[in-house]
Design an enzyme around this catalytic site. Sequence first.
Site, PDB file in Angstrom:
ATOM      1  N   PHE A 171       0.838  -1.196   0.000  1.00 23.60           N
ATOM      2  CA  PHE A 171       0.000   0.000   0.000  1.00 23.60           C
ATOM      3  C   PHE A 171       0.874   1.248   0.000  1.00 23.60           C
ATOM      4  CE2 PHE A 171      -2.498  -3.451   1.557  1.00 23.60           C
ATOM      5  CZ  PHE A 171      -3.732  -3.239   0.978  1.00 23.60           C
ATOM      6  N   GLU A 172       0.380   2.295  -0.645  1.00 29.37           N
ATOM      7  CA  GLU A 172       1.162   3.531  -0.758  1.00 29.37           C
ATOM      8  C   GLU A 172       1.473   4.150   0.595  1.00 29.37           C
ATOM      9  OE1 GLU A 172      -1.100   7.162  -2.017  1.00 29.37           O
ATOM     10  OE2 GLU A 172      -2.653   5.679  -2.391  1.00 29.37           O
ATOM     11  N   THR A 173       0.711   3.746   1.610  1.00 28.97           N
ATOM     12  CA  THR A 173       0.940   4.256   2.955  1.00 28.97           C
ATOM     13  C   THR A 173       2.174   3.642   3.600  1.00 28.97           C
ATOM     14  OG1 THR A 173      -0.605   2.539   3.595  1.00 28.97           O
ATOM     15  CG2 THR A 173      -1.460   4.772   3.457  1.00 28.97           C
ATOM     16  N   ALA A 205       7.294   3.562   0.263  1.00 22.82           N
ATOM     17  CA  ALA A 205       6.307   2.967  -0.635  1.00 22.82           C
ATOM     18  C   ALA A 205       6.561   3.408  -2.077  1.00 22.82           C
ATOM     19  CB  ALA A 205       4.901   3.354  -0.200  1.00 22.82           C
ATOM     20  N   ASN A 255       0.387  12.632  -3.699  1.00 24.26           N
ATOM     21  CA  ASN A 255       0.929  12.196  -2.403  1.00 24.26           C
ATOM     22  C   ASN A 255       2.447  12.239  -2.351  1.00 24.26           C
ATOM     23  OD1 ASN A 255      -1.256  11.667  -0.886  1.00 24.26           O
ATOM     24  ND2 ASN A 255      -1.292   9.465  -1.257  1.00 24.26           N
TER      25      ASN A 255
END
Lengths: 252, 325
Positions: A50-52, A84, B110
Amino acid sequence: MADYTDNEMMAISAGRFVKDGDIVFAGTGLSMLAATAAKRIYAPKAVIFFETGGIDPSLEEIPMAVSDLRVMYGTCLNSGLIEAFSIVGHRRLHTIAFLGAAQIDQYGNLNTTVIGDYWRPKTRFSGSGGACDVSAFASGVITFMQHEKRRFVEKLDYLTSVGWYKGGESRRNLGLQRGGALAVVTNLCVMRFDDTTKEMYLAEYYPGITVDRIVENTGFPIDVSRAREAEPPSAEDLRILREEVDPQRLIL
Amino acid sequence: MNNYHEIAEKLMSLEEAVKRFINDGSQIAIGGFTIVRNPMAIAYEIIRQGIKDIHLVCHSHGQALDVLIGAGCVKRLEIAYGGNGRYAPTCIRFKKAIQRGEIQFEDYSNYQMTLRFLAGALGVPFMLTKSGLGSDLLNNEGFPQEIRKEPKVANKKFAVMQNPFNEEDDKVVLLPALTPDVALIHAQYVGEDGTVRIKGLTFADIEQAKSADVVIVTCEEIVPRSFIRLDPDQNTLPPFFVDAIVKVPYGAHPTGCYTFYDYDPKHLNLYKKVAEDDRLFKEYLDEWVYGVSSYDEYLNKVGTENLLKIKANPVFGYAVGLDRK
Protein backbone atom coordinates in the site's frame (compact mmCIF):
# COMPACT_ATOMS: atom_id res chain seq x y z
CA MET A 1 -29.10 -15.24 -14.63
CA ALA A 2 -25.51 -15.32 -13.46
CA ASP A 3 -24.87 -16.58 -9.96
CA TYR A 4 -22.25 -13.92 -9.27
CA THR A 5 -22.28 -10.13 -8.94
CA ASP A 6 -20.62 -7.41 -11.04
CA ASN A 7 -18.10 -6.78 -8.27
CA GLU A 8 -17.18 -10.47 -8.14
CA MET A 9 -16.70 -10.63 -11.90
CA MET A 10 -14.61 -7.45 -11.83
CA ALA A 11 -12.39 -8.62 -8.97
CA ILE A 12 -11.72 -11.94 -10.68
CA SER A 13 -11.15 -10.36 -14.13
CA ALA A 14 -8.62 -7.92 -12.71
CA GLY A 15 -6.98 -10.56 -10.54
CA ARG A 16 -6.17 -12.62 -13.64
CA PHE A 17 -3.63 -10.00 -14.69
CA VAL A 18 -1.49 -10.57 -11.60
CA LYS A 19 1.43 -12.98 -11.93
CA ASP A 20 3.58 -14.66 -9.31
CA GLY A 21 6.37 -12.33 -8.32
CA ASP A 22 4.42 -9.17 -9.14
CA ILE A 23 4.38 -6.42 -6.58
CA VAL A 24 0.77 -5.23 -6.42
CA PHE A 25 -0.17 -1.69 -5.45
CA ALA A 26 -3.72 -1.77 -4.08
CA GLY A 27 -6.07 1.15 -3.58
CA THR A 28 -9.41 1.10 -1.78
CA GLY A 29 -12.61 -0.81 -2.55
CA LEU A 30 -12.62 -3.19 -5.49
CA SER A 31 -8.89 -2.98 -5.95
CA MET A 32 -8.35 -4.45 -2.47
CA LEU A 33 -10.65 -7.32 -3.38
CA ALA A 34 -8.92 -7.91 -6.68
CA ALA A 35 -5.45 -7.83 -5.18
CA THR A 36 -6.38 -10.15 -2.32
CA ALA A 37 -8.28 -12.52 -4.61
CA ALA A 38 -5.38 -12.60 -7.07
CA LYS A 39 -2.97 -13.58 -4.33
CA ARG A 40 -5.23 -16.32 -3.01
CA ILE A 41 -6.24 -17.71 -6.42
CA TYR A 42 -3.73 -17.00 -9.18
CA ALA A 43 -0.50 -15.67 -7.81
CA PRO A 44 0.33 -16.80 -4.26
CA LYS A 45 3.83 -15.38 -4.65
CA ALA A 46 2.59 -11.88 -5.53
CA VAL A 47 3.16 -9.26 -2.86
CA ILE A 48 0.47 -6.72 -1.98
CA PHE A 49 1.55 -3.37 -0.71
CA PHE A 50 0.00 0.00 0.00
CA GLU A 51 1.16 3.53 -0.76
CA THR A 52 0.94 4.26 2.96
CA GLY A 53 3.93 1.97 3.55
CA GLY A 54 2.42 -1.40 4.58
CA ILE A 55 4.24 -4.20 2.74
CA ASP A 56 2.78 -7.70 2.38
CA PRO A 57 0.14 -7.58 5.15
CA SER A 58 -1.72 -10.80 5.94
CA LEU A 59 -5.07 -9.05 5.21
CA GLU A 60 -7.19 -11.24 7.42
CA GLU A 61 -9.89 -8.60 7.18
CA ILE A 62 -10.54 -6.30 4.21
CA PRO A 63 -9.11 -2.80 4.74
CA MET A 64 -11.53 0.12 4.27
CA ALA A 65 -8.77 2.60 3.44
CA VAL A 66 -5.15 2.31 2.35
CA SER A 67 -4.15 3.56 5.80
CA ASP A 68 -6.39 1.01 7.58
CA LEU A 69 -4.83 -0.65 10.64
CA ARG A 70 -5.40 -3.93 8.80
CA VAL A 71 -2.64 -3.09 6.31
CA MET A 72 -0.18 -2.90 9.25
CA TYR A 73 -0.68 -6.46 10.56
CA GLY A 74 1.41 -9.42 9.45
CA THR A 75 3.53 -7.27 7.16
CA CYS A 76 7.20 -7.83 6.42
CA LEU A 77 7.68 -4.11 7.00
CA ASN A 78 5.69 -1.12 8.14
CA SER A 79 7.15 2.04 6.65
CA GLY A 80 5.92 5.29 5.15
CA LEU A 81 5.18 7.07 1.90
CA ILE A 82 8.76 7.63 0.79
CA GLU A 83 9.55 3.92 1.08
CA ALA A 84 6.31 2.97 -0.63
CA PHE A 85 7.06 5.16 -3.64
CA SER A 86 10.60 3.82 -3.83
CA ILE A 87 8.98 0.42 -4.44
CA VAL A 88 6.38 1.47 -7.03
CA GLY A 89 8.95 2.59 -9.56
CA HIS A 90 11.87 0.38 -8.61
CA ARG A 91 13.81 -0.85 -11.63
CA ARG A 92 14.16 -4.36 -10.17
CA LEU A 93 10.45 -4.81 -9.52
CA HIS A 94 7.48 -5.53 -11.74
CA THR A 95 4.70 -3.51 -10.13
CA ILE A 96 1.02 -3.66 -11.01
CA ALA A 97 -1.23 -0.90 -9.69
CA PHE A 98 -5.00 -1.05 -9.29
CA LEU A 99 -6.76 2.32 -9.55
CA GLY A 100 -10.27 3.69 -9.96
CA ALA A 101 -11.38 6.93 -11.63
CA ALA A 102 -14.32 9.21 -12.31
CA GLN A 103 -13.37 9.55 -15.99
CA ILE A 104 -11.10 7.72 -18.43
CA ASP A 105 -10.17 8.50 -22.04
CA GLN A 106 -9.26 6.24 -24.96
CA TYR A 107 -5.57 6.26 -23.95
CA GLY A 108 -6.26 5.22 -20.38
CA ASN A 109 -5.55 8.64 -18.84
CA LEU A 110 -7.52 9.12 -15.63
CA ASN A 111 -9.42 11.90 -13.89
CA THR A 112 -9.92 11.67 -10.12
CA THR A 113 -9.96 15.43 -9.48
CA VAL A 114 -12.96 17.34 -10.86
CA ILE A 115 -15.96 17.33 -13.16
CA GLY A 116 -16.45 20.77 -14.65
CA ASP A 117 -14.24 23.81 -14.16
CA TYR A 118 -11.16 23.18 -12.02
CA TRP A 119 -11.61 26.25 -9.82
CA ARG A 120 -15.41 26.10 -9.48
CA PRO A 121 -16.21 22.48 -10.26
CA LYS A 122 -19.59 20.89 -10.64
CA THR A 123 -18.23 17.95 -8.67
CA ARG A 124 -14.99 17.82 -6.77
CA PHE A 125 -13.40 14.43 -6.14
CA SER A 126 -10.69 13.37 -3.73
CA GLY A 127 -7.78 14.35 -5.99
CA SER A 128 -4.69 12.46 -7.09
CA GLY A 129 -3.58 10.88 -3.84
CA GLY A 130 -0.92 8.47 -5.05
CA ALA A 131 -2.61 7.84 -8.41
CA CYS A 132 -0.55 10.31 -10.44
CA ASP A 133 2.61 8.88 -8.87
CA VAL A 134 1.89 5.21 -9.49
CA SER A 135 0.70 5.98 -13.02
CA ALA A 136 4.10 7.52 -13.63
CA PHE A 137 6.14 4.76 -12.00
CA ALA A 138 4.36 1.37 -12.02
CA SER A 139 5.05 -1.26 -14.68
CA GLY A 140 1.34 -1.38 -15.49
CA VAL A 141 -1.96 0.08 -14.31
CA ILE A 142 -5.31 -1.67 -14.19
CA THR A 143 -8.26 0.69 -13.74
CA PHE A 144 -11.71 -0.17 -12.42
CA MET A 145 -14.58 1.78 -13.99
CA GLN A 146 -18.34 1.80 -13.92
CA HIS A 147 -19.13 1.51 -17.62
CA GLU A 148 -21.06 4.68 -18.45
CA LYS A 149 -20.80 7.03 -21.42
CA ARG A 150 -20.18 10.03 -19.17
CA ARG A 151 -17.18 8.24 -17.65
CA PHE A 152 -15.60 7.01 -20.92
CA VAL A 153 -14.92 10.36 -22.58
CA GLU A 154 -12.88 11.71 -25.46
CA LYS A 155 -11.65 14.63 -23.38
CA LEU A 156 -11.12 14.43 -19.63
CA ASP A 157 -12.23 17.39 -17.53
CA TYR A 158 -8.88 17.06 -15.73
CA LEU A 159 -5.99 14.69 -16.48
CA THR A 160 -4.86 13.55 -13.03
CA SER A 161 -2.92 10.39 -13.92
CA VAL A 162 -1.15 9.67 -17.19
CA GLY A 163 -1.89 6.46 -19.04
CA TRP A 164 -0.71 6.33 -22.66
CA TYR A 165 -1.06 10.16 -22.79
CA LYS A 166 -1.80 10.95 -26.45
CA GLY A 167 -1.10 7.45 -27.75
CA GLY A 168 1.79 6.00 -29.74
CA GLU A 169 5.15 6.90 -28.22
CA SER A 170 3.85 10.03 -26.44
CA ARG A 171 4.14 8.57 -22.93
CA ARG A 172 7.82 7.73 -23.42
CA ASN A 173 8.38 11.14 -25.01
CA LEU A 174 7.07 12.83 -21.87
CA GLY A 175 10.02 11.32 -20.04
CA LEU A 176 8.19 8.45 -18.33
CA GLN A 177 10.50 5.51 -18.79
CA ARG A 178 8.18 2.60 -18.23
CA GLY A 179 4.62 1.61 -17.47
CA GLY A 180 1.34 2.70 -18.98
CA ALA A 181 -2.26 1.51 -18.94
CA LEU A 182 -2.50 -2.28 -18.99
CA ALA A 183 -6.25 -2.83 -18.82
CA VAL A 184 -9.59 -1.35 -17.83
CA VAL A 185 -11.97 -3.60 -15.94
CA THR A 186 -15.60 -2.48 -15.94
CA ASN A 187 -18.94 -3.92 -14.88
CA LEU A 188 -19.46 -4.96 -18.54
CA CYS A 189 -16.10 -5.93 -19.96
CA VAL A 190 -12.31 -5.87 -19.97
CA MET A 191 -10.60 -3.37 -22.28
CA ARG A 192 -6.96 -3.46 -23.31
CA PHE A 193 -4.68 -1.12 -25.27
CA ASP A 194 -3.29 -1.60 -28.77
CA ASP A 195 0.46 -2.25 -28.77
CA THR A 196 1.14 0.41 -31.42
CA THR A 197 -1.55 3.09 -31.27
CA LYS A 198 -2.14 2.64 -27.50
CA GLU A 199 -5.86 3.09 -28.11
CA MET A 200 -8.33 1.21 -25.92
CA TYR A 201 -10.02 -1.83 -27.51
CA LEU A 202 -12.59 -4.33 -26.31
CA ALA A 203 -10.80 -7.52 -25.25
CA GLU A 204 -13.45 -9.46 -23.34
CA TYR A 205 -17.16 -8.98 -22.79
CA TYR A 206 -18.75 -10.68 -19.80
CA PRO A 207 -21.22 -13.54 -20.33
CA GLY A 208 -24.67 -12.08 -21.02
CA ILE A 209 -23.35 -8.66 -22.08
CA THR A 210 -23.64 -7.68 -25.75
CA VAL A 211 -20.91 -5.88 -27.65
CA ASP A 212 -23.51 -3.30 -28.74
CA ARG A 213 -24.25 -2.40 -25.15
CA ILE A 214 -20.57 -1.79 -24.48
CA VAL A 215 -20.20 0.37 -27.60
CA GLU A 216 -23.30 2.39 -26.63
CA ASN A 217 -21.90 3.06 -23.19
CA THR A 218 -18.47 4.17 -24.36
CA GLY A 219 -18.07 7.85 -25.25
CA PHE A 220 -15.45 7.27 -27.96
CA PRO A 221 -15.14 4.77 -30.84
CA ILE A 222 -13.63 1.43 -29.82
CA ASP A 223 -12.31 -1.47 -31.85
CA VAL A 224 -14.36 -4.59 -31.08
CA SER A 225 -12.77 -6.89 -33.67
CA ARG A 226 -10.61 -8.66 -31.09
CA ALA A 227 -13.40 -9.19 -28.57
CA ARG A 228 -14.23 -12.59 -27.12
CA GLU A 229 -16.43 -13.75 -24.27
CA ALA A 230 -14.81 -13.70 -20.84
CA GLU A 231 -14.52 -16.79 -18.72
CA PRO A 232 -16.93 -16.50 -15.78
CA PRO A 233 -15.55 -16.96 -12.26
CA SER A 234 -15.39 -20.60 -11.18
CA ALA A 235 -17.25 -21.94 -8.15
CA GLU A 236 -13.92 -22.10 -6.34
CA ASP A 237 -13.08 -18.48 -7.28
CA LEU A 238 -16.39 -17.39 -5.79
CA ARG A 239 -15.95 -19.47 -2.66
CA ILE A 240 -12.54 -17.88 -2.01
CA LEU A 241 -13.89 -14.38 -2.67
CA ARG A 242 -16.91 -14.83 -0.41
CA GLU A 243 -15.48 -16.95 2.36
CA GLU A 244 -11.84 -15.92 2.55
CA VAL A 245 -11.38 -12.51 0.97
CA ASP A 246 -14.45 -10.60 2.12
CA PRO A 247 -16.48 -12.75 4.53
CA GLN A 248 -17.89 -9.62 6.17
CA ARG A 249 -19.26 -8.51 2.76
CA LEU A 250 -17.84 -5.03 3.15
CA ILE A 251 -17.19 -4.56 -0.56
CA LEU A 252 -18.76 -7.54 -2.34
CA MET B 1 2.13 11.66 40.49
CA ASN B 2 5.12 11.70 38.17
CA ASN B 3 5.93 15.24 37.14
CA TYR B 4 8.15 14.10 34.22
CA HIS B 5 10.85 16.65 35.00
CA GLU B 6 12.70 16.11 31.69
CA ILE B 7 9.69 17.23 29.66
CA ALA B 8 7.96 19.39 32.26
CA GLU B 9 8.25 22.52 30.12
CA LYS B 10 6.81 20.77 27.07
CA LEU B 11 3.94 19.03 28.79
CA MET B 12 0.77 21.07 28.53
CA SER B 13 -2.95 21.00 27.94
CA LEU B 14 -4.59 21.08 24.51
CA GLU B 15 -5.75 24.59 25.30
CA GLU B 16 -2.27 25.86 26.12
CA ALA B 17 -0.63 24.13 23.12
CA VAL B 18 -3.02 25.84 20.71
CA LYS B 19 -2.81 29.21 22.51
CA ARG B 20 0.98 29.20 22.50
CA PHE B 21 1.76 27.84 19.06
CA ILE B 22 -1.15 28.36 16.67
CA ASN B 23 -2.29 31.71 15.33
CA ASP B 24 -4.70 32.97 12.74
CA GLY B 25 -3.05 32.36 9.38
CA SER B 26 -0.65 29.66 10.62
CA GLN B 27 0.59 27.19 8.05
CA ILE B 28 -0.15 23.77 9.51
CA ALA B 29 0.82 20.23 8.51
CA ILE B 30 -1.31 17.44 9.94
CA GLY B 31 -0.05 13.91 10.44
CA GLY B 32 -1.87 10.65 9.88
CA PHE B 33 -3.63 9.50 6.73
CA THR B 34 -7.39 9.52 5.82
CA ILE B 35 -9.02 7.63 8.72
CA VAL B 36 -5.94 6.77 10.77
CA ARG B 37 -4.01 8.70 13.43
CA ASN B 38 -5.46 12.14 12.65
CA PRO B 39 -4.66 14.64 15.43
CA MET B 40 -8.35 15.09 16.21
CA ALA B 41 -8.17 16.37 19.80
CA ILE B 42 -5.95 19.24 18.76
CA ALA B 43 -8.09 19.91 15.67
CA TYR B 44 -11.19 20.22 17.88
CA GLU B 45 -9.31 22.61 20.18
CA ILE B 46 -8.27 24.76 17.19
CA ILE B 47 -11.95 25.01 16.26
CA ARG B 48 -12.99 25.85 19.84
CA GLN B 49 -10.43 28.64 19.99
CA GLY B 50 -11.80 30.09 16.77
CA ILE B 51 -8.50 30.03 14.86
CA LYS B 52 -9.04 31.45 11.36
CA ASP B 53 -7.35 31.58 7.96
CA ILE B 54 -5.28 28.41 8.43
CA HIS B 55 -3.10 27.37 5.50
CA LEU B 56 -3.22 23.55 5.61
CA VAL B 57 -0.57 21.48 3.88
CA CYS B 58 -1.43 17.78 3.51
CA HIS B 59 -0.85 14.67 1.48
CA SER B 60 -3.87 12.32 1.86
CA HIS B 61 -6.06 13.44 4.66
CA GLY B 62 -9.51 12.81 5.99
CA GLN B 63 -11.31 13.57 9.17
CA ALA B 64 -9.14 16.33 10.71
CA LEU B 65 -8.92 18.09 7.37
CA ASP B 66 -12.66 17.89 6.85
CA VAL B 67 -13.74 19.07 10.28
CA LEU B 68 -11.29 22.00 10.19
CA ILE B 69 -12.59 23.05 6.77
CA GLY B 70 -16.20 22.53 7.83
CA ALA B 71 -15.74 24.70 10.90
CA GLY B 72 -14.46 27.55 8.73
CA CYS B 73 -10.89 27.52 10.11
CA VAL B 74 -9.18 26.95 6.77
CA LYS B 75 -8.50 29.60 4.15
CA ARG B 76 -5.95 27.77 2.04
CA LEU B 77 -5.18 24.20 1.25
CA GLU B 78 -2.34 22.38 -0.49
CA ILE B 79 -3.44 18.81 -0.84
CA ALA B 80 -3.10 15.49 -2.66
CA TYR B 81 -6.27 13.75 -1.51
CA GLY B 82 -9.28 14.44 0.70
CA GLY B 83 -11.09 11.22 1.59
CA ASN B 84 -12.33 9.08 4.48
CA GLY B 85 -11.83 5.69 2.86
CA ARG B 86 -15.09 3.83 2.32
CA TYR B 87 -16.91 6.21 4.71
CA ALA B 88 -16.58 9.19 2.37
CA PRO B 89 -14.54 8.53 -0.80
CA THR B 90 -14.31 12.33 -1.10
CA CYS B 91 -14.37 14.27 2.19
CA ILE B 92 -17.72 16.00 2.26
CA ARG B 93 -17.03 19.46 3.74
CA PHE B 94 -13.82 19.63 1.66
CA LYS B 95 -15.87 18.88 -1.46
CA LYS B 96 -18.50 21.49 -0.58
CA ALA B 97 -15.93 24.16 0.26
CA ILE B 98 -14.23 23.76 -3.13
CA GLN B 99 -17.49 23.57 -5.08
CA ARG B 100 -18.71 26.74 -3.36
CA GLY B 101 -15.44 28.56 -3.91
CA GLU B 102 -14.92 29.05 -0.19
CA ILE B 103 -11.25 28.10 0.03
CA GLN B 104 -8.10 28.59 -2.01
CA PHE B 105 -6.57 25.29 -3.01
CA GLU B 106 -3.66 23.76 -4.85
CA ASP B 107 -3.53 20.11 -5.94
CA TYR B 108 -0.43 17.94 -5.78
CA SER B 109 0.07 14.17 -5.54
CA ASN B 110 0.93 12.20 -2.40
CA TYR B 111 4.50 11.59 -3.40
CA GLN B 112 4.95 15.21 -4.48
CA MET B 113 3.68 16.49 -1.12
CA THR B 114 5.86 14.03 0.77
CA LEU B 115 8.90 15.14 -1.23
CA ARG B 116 8.04 18.77 -0.41
CA PHE B 117 8.04 17.97 3.31
CA LEU B 118 11.29 16.05 2.88
CA ALA B 119 12.86 19.06 1.13
CA GLY B 120 11.82 21.24 4.08
CA ALA B 121 13.25 18.70 6.51
CA LEU B 122 16.54 18.48 4.62
CA GLY B 123 16.87 22.24 4.25
CA VAL B 124 17.01 22.14 0.46
CA PRO B 125 14.86 24.41 -1.73
CA PHE B 126 13.22 21.67 -3.79
CA MET B 127 13.05 17.96 -4.52
CA LEU B 128 12.48 16.38 -7.89
CA THR B 129 10.51 13.55 -9.40
CA LYS B 130 9.11 12.36 -12.69
CA SER B 131 5.63 12.13 -11.22
CA GLY B 132 3.37 14.78 -12.72
CA LEU B 133 4.80 14.85 -16.26
CA GLY B 134 1.81 15.00 -18.62
CA SER B 135 -0.65 15.53 -15.75
CA ASP B 136 -2.90 18.56 -15.33
CA LEU B 137 -1.28 18.88 -11.89
CA LEU B 138 1.35 20.72 -13.91
CA ASN B 139 -1.14 22.68 -16.02
CA ASN B 140 -3.35 24.32 -13.43
CA GLU B 141 -2.02 26.71 -10.80
CA GLY B 142 -4.66 26.72 -8.09
CA PHE B 143 -3.42 29.67 -6.06
CA PRO B 144 -3.87 33.20 -7.41
CA GLN B 145 -0.63 35.09 -8.09
CA GLU B 146 -0.91 37.51 -5.15
CA ILE B 147 -0.60 34.65 -2.65
CA ARG B 148 2.65 33.63 -4.24
CA LYS B 149 4.43 36.65 -2.78
CA GLU B 150 3.61 35.69 0.81
CA PRO B 151 6.12 34.08 3.14
CA LYS B 152 6.12 30.28 3.18
CA VAL B 153 4.27 30.15 -0.14
CA ALA B 154 6.39 29.05 -3.11
CA ASN B 155 6.61 31.65 -5.89
CA LYS B 156 5.33 29.02 -8.30
CA LYS B 157 3.66 25.65 -7.98
CA PHE B 158 6.47 23.64 -9.66
CA ALA B 159 9.13 23.90 -12.34
CA VAL B 160 10.12 21.48 -15.10
CA MET B 161 13.74 21.21 -16.16
CA GLN B 162 16.05 19.09 -18.28
CA ASN B 163 18.05 16.50 -16.35
CA PRO B 164 21.50 18.18 -16.35
CA PHE B 165 23.22 14.77 -16.23
CA ASN B 166 21.65 13.55 -19.44
CA GLU B 167 22.36 14.94 -22.89
CA GLU B 168 19.20 13.43 -24.30
CA ASP B 169 15.76 14.91 -23.76
CA ASP B 170 14.90 13.97 -20.17
CA LYS B 171 12.49 16.10 -18.14
CA VAL B 172 12.10 16.24 -14.36
CA VAL B 173 9.61 18.05 -12.12
CA LEU B 174 10.93 20.27 -9.32
CA LEU B 175 8.73 20.72 -6.27
CA PRO B 176 9.21 23.58 -3.80
CA ALA B 177 10.08 22.79 -0.16
CA LEU B 178 7.47 23.19 2.56
CA THR B 179 8.39 24.60 5.96
CA PRO B 180 5.10 24.78 7.84
CA ASP B 181 4.76 26.88 11.00
CA VAL B 182 3.41 23.92 12.94
CA ALA B 183 3.11 20.16 12.52
CA LEU B 184 0.41 18.31 14.48
CA ILE B 185 1.24 14.67 15.13
CA HIS B 186 -0.64 12.04 17.09
CA ALA B 187 1.60 9.24 18.41
CA GLN B 188 1.02 6.17 20.52
CA TYR B 189 3.88 6.85 22.93
CA VAL B 190 6.04 9.70 24.15
CA GLY B 191 8.83 8.76 26.52
CA GLU B 192 9.32 10.75 29.71
CA ASP B 193 12.51 11.93 27.98
CA GLY B 194 10.42 13.33 25.07
CA THR B 195 11.23 10.62 22.50
CA VAL B 196 8.29 9.96 20.18
CA ARG B 197 7.20 6.48 19.08
CA ILE B 198 4.62 5.96 16.36
CA LYS B 199 3.48 2.36 16.03
CA GLY B 200 2.51 0.93 12.66
CA LEU B 201 2.80 3.03 9.53
CA THR B 202 4.40 6.45 9.92
CA PHE B 203 2.99 7.81 6.60
CA ALA B 204 4.83 11.15 6.10
CA ASP B 205 4.71 12.15 9.77
CA ILE B 206 8.49 12.12 10.17
CA GLU B 207 9.07 14.37 7.16
CA GLN B 208 6.20 16.65 8.24
CA ALA B 209 7.52 17.00 11.76
CA LYS B 210 11.09 17.71 10.65
CA SER B 211 9.96 20.27 8.08
CA ALA B 212 8.01 22.35 10.63
CA ASP B 213 9.09 25.23 12.88
CA VAL B 214 7.06 23.86 15.78
CA VAL B 215 5.89 20.32 16.50
CA ILE B 216 2.92 19.54 18.73
CA VAL B 217 2.61 15.87 19.64
CA THR B 218 -0.50 14.45 21.22
CA CYS B 219 -0.10 10.92 22.55
CA GLU B 220 -1.96 7.99 23.99
CA GLU B 221 0.55 7.33 26.76
CA ILE B 222 3.64 8.79 28.36
CA VAL B 223 6.02 5.93 29.07
CA PRO B 224 9.18 5.55 31.17
CA ARG B 225 12.59 6.45 29.78
CA SER B 226 13.69 2.88 30.48
CA PHE B 227 10.93 1.58 28.19
CA ILE B 228 11.40 3.97 25.26
CA ARG B 229 15.20 3.51 25.29
CA LEU B 230 15.11 -0.27 25.62
CA ASP B 231 14.25 -0.69 21.95
CA PRO B 232 15.21 2.56 20.19
CA ASP B 233 14.84 0.92 16.75
CA GLN B 234 11.12 1.42 17.26
CA ASN B 235 11.32 5.18 17.82
CA THR B 236 10.21 7.87 15.41
CA LEU B 237 11.46 11.30 16.54
CA PRO B 238 14.14 12.41 18.99
CA PRO B 239 13.03 14.73 21.83
CA PHE B 240 14.56 17.93 20.46
CA PHE B 241 12.11 18.13 17.54
CA VAL B 242 9.14 18.30 19.88
CA ASP B 243 7.87 21.58 21.34
CA ALA B 244 4.63 20.57 22.99
CA ILE B 245 3.46 17.24 24.37
CA VAL B 246 -0.17 16.65 25.28
CA LYS B 247 -1.34 13.36 26.73
CA VAL B 248 -4.75 12.69 25.16
CA PRO B 249 -5.93 9.09 25.23
CA TYR B 250 -8.19 8.43 22.22
CA GLY B 251 -6.87 11.71 20.81
CA ALA B 252 -7.28 10.44 17.24
CA HIS B 253 -10.95 9.41 17.60
CA PRO B 254 -12.93 8.81 15.35
CA THR B 255 -9.84 7.87 13.32
CA GLY B 256 -7.85 4.78 14.29
CA CYS B 257 -4.63 4.40 16.25
CA TYR B 258 -2.74 1.14 15.68
CA THR B 259 -2.57 -1.17 18.70
CA PHE B 260 -4.83 1.18 20.72
CA TYR B 261 -8.18 1.51 18.90
CA ASP B 262 -9.77 1.15 15.51
CA TYR B 263 -11.48 3.87 13.53
CA ASP B 264 -15.03 4.32 14.76
CA PRO B 265 -17.50 3.27 12.02
CA LYS B 266 -20.47 4.50 14.05
CA HIS B 267 -19.06 7.99 14.40
CA LEU B 268 -17.74 8.15 10.82
CA ASN B 269 -21.20 7.18 9.55
CA LEU B 270 -22.80 9.80 11.78
CA TYR B 271 -20.31 12.36 10.46
CA LYS B 272 -21.04 11.35 6.86
CA LYS B 273 -24.73 11.99 7.42
CA VAL B 274 -24.38 15.37 9.14
CA ALA B 275 -21.62 16.64 6.85
CA GLU B 276 -23.99 16.54 3.87
CA ASP B 277 -26.31 19.13 5.43
CA ASP B 278 -25.20 22.59 6.57
CA ARG B 279 -27.64 22.80 9.45
CA LEU B 280 -26.94 19.28 10.72
CA PHE B 281 -23.22 19.92 10.44
CA LYS B 282 -23.49 23.07 12.54
CA GLU B 283 -25.45 21.11 15.13
CA TYR B 284 -22.76 18.42 15.06
CA LEU B 285 -20.05 20.99 15.80
CA ASP B 286 -22.20 22.54 18.54
CA GLU B 287 -22.69 19.15 20.12
CA TRP B 288 -19.31 17.44 19.66
CA VAL B 289 -16.84 20.33 19.57
CA TYR B 290 -18.16 23.61 21.05
CA GLY B 291 -20.47 21.82 23.47
CA VAL B 292 -17.81 19.86 25.32
CA SER B 293 -15.47 21.51 27.81
CA SER B 294 -12.84 18.76 27.87
CA TYR B 295 -11.70 15.73 25.92
CA ASP B 296 -13.00 13.52 28.74
CA GLU B 297 -16.42 14.98 28.14
CA TYR B 298 -16.09 14.23 24.41
CA LEU B 299 -15.16 10.61 25.21
CA ASN B 300 -18.10 10.35 27.59
CA LYS B 301 -20.32 11.28 24.68
CA VAL B 302 -18.70 8.61 22.50
CA GLY B 303 -19.56 6.22 25.31
CA THR B 304 -17.92 3.28 27.01
CA GLU B 305 -19.79 0.74 24.92
CA ASN B 306 -18.52 2.23 21.70
CA LEU B 307 -14.99 2.73 22.97
CA LEU B 308 -14.88 -0.94 23.95
CA LYS B 309 -16.10 -1.95 20.50
CA ILE B 310 -13.23 -0.13 18.77
CA LYS B 311 -10.61 -1.18 21.34
CA ALA B 312 -7.76 -2.82 19.43
CA ASN B 313 -6.84 -6.41 19.96
CA PRO B 314 -3.23 -5.85 21.14
CA VAL B 315 -1.92 -8.73 19.00
CA PHE B 316 -3.59 -7.69 15.72
CA GLY B 317 -3.49 -3.97 16.41
CA TYR B 318 -7.10 -3.46 15.30
CA ALA B 319 -10.56 -4.42 16.59
CA VAL B 320 -11.00 -7.92 15.19
CA GLY B 321 -14.49 -8.55 13.80
CA LEU B 322 -15.62 -4.94 14.34
CA ASP B 323 -18.81 -4.13 12.42
CA ARG B 324 -17.37 -1.67 9.91
CA LYS B 325 -20.35 -1.12 7.59
